[in-house]
Design a protein around this motif. Structure first.
Motif, short mmCIF file in Angstrom:
data_model
loop_
_atom_site.label_atom_id
_atom_site.label_comp_id
_atom_site.label_asym_id
_atom_site.label_seq_id
_atom_site.Cartn_x
_atom_site.Cartn_y
_atom_site.Cartn_z
N SER A 2 0.83 -1.21 0.00
CA SER A 2 0.00 0.00 0.00
C SER A 2 0.86 1.26 0.00
N ASN A 3 2.07 1.18 0.59
CA ASN A 3 2.97 2.33 0.55
C ASN A 3 3.39 2.65 -0.88
N LEU A 4 3.58 1.63 -1.69
CA LEU A 4 3.90 1.86 -3.10
C LEU A 4 2.75 2.59 -3.80
N LEU A 6 0.46 4.42 -2.27
CA LEU A 6 0.36 5.77 -1.69
C LEU A 6 1.40 6.71 -2.31
N ASN A 7 2.55 6.17 -2.69
CA ASN A 7 3.59 6.98 -3.33
C ASN A 7 3.32 7.20 -4.82
N ASP A 8 2.46 6.36 -5.41
CA ASP A 8 2.14 6.48 -6.83
C ASP A 8 0.64 6.21 -7.03
N PRO A 9 -0.20 7.20 -6.75
CA PRO A 9 -1.65 7.00 -6.84
C PRO A 9 -2.15 6.58 -8.22
N SER A 11 -1.30 4.15 -9.73
CA SER A 11 -1.36 2.68 -9.76
C SER A 11 -2.68 2.13 -9.22
N THR A 37 -4.91 1.28 1.48
CA THR A 37 -4.80 2.58 0.82
C THR A 37 -5.97 3.47 1.21
N LYS A 40 -5.56 4.95 4.65
CA LYS A 40 -4.55 6.02 4.75
C LYS A 40 -4.92 7.26 3.95
N HIS A 41 -5.47 7.05 2.73
CA HIS A 41 -5.77 8.19 1.87
C HIS A 41 -6.95 7.84 0.97
N TYR A 44 -7.53 8.88 -2.84
CA TYR A 44 -6.86 8.25 -3.98
C TYR A 44 -7.79 7.31 -4.74
#
Length: 164
Positions: A2-4, A6-9, A11, A37, A40-41, A44
């Motif tokens: 999910s961090n990936l 969050l760093n690249d919405p 996706s 995801t 956290k956000h 997105y």
């Protein structure tokens, strides 16, 4: 994972494609990532909301149903907050109707308690907008109460108390 995301919405859309390949066990993992995801956000997911609500009714593997039901609960809690928020702008009436339908399916279908519990919360909130939901929800919970597990009964009691 999910961090990936969050760093690249950007996706999110391909992730949803994987999540809604409902007969593939890998879809369950994609649904989990979507859930984390969303926690956290949530914003997105908004650009892909049409895809999400169009496909939630087709999810049937229990490890995928639970995170999708949880995302619906997160969406409804956000949508029905008192303060103005972007969730209300992102969700249209047709989205709410699709979520309602999916939640009722999960509630009355042969699904695990977690998905049913998330559905109860979502439907309780959706009943603020659609007046017909609360009587239907009450009826289903009262009918299924006797045969429910301890966890189901506990959540049903809480939901029924709020309906009164």
């Amino acid at each position: 994972m999910s961090n990936l995301v969050l760093n690249d919405p950007s996706s999110i859309a391909p992730l949803m494609e994987i999540a809604f390949q409902v007969d593939d066990p890998v879809s369950c993992k994609a649904c989990w990532v979507l859930e984390f995801t969303a926690k956290k956000h949530l914003g997105y997911l908004f650009p892909s909301m049409d895809i999400f609500v169009l496909n939630i009714g087709s999810v049937h593997l229990d490890p995928a149903v639970r995170p999708v039901a949880k995302i619906c609960e997160i969406l409804m809690k956000s949508y029905f907050q008192l303060k103005e928020n972007k969730t209300r702008d992102a969700l249209h009436e047709q989205h709410l109707e699709s979520i309602t339908s999916a939640c009722f399916d999960w509630l009355i279908g042969d699904h695990k308690v977690a998905a049913q519990a998330y559905s109860m919360t979502s439907l309780l909130l959706l009943g603020r907008k659609f007046s017909w939901i609360h009587p239907e929800l009450r009826m289903i919970l009262e009918q299924n109460y006797q045969n429910g597990s301890a966890a189901y009964k506990a959540r049903a009691r809480m939901t029924l108390a709020k309906l009164r």
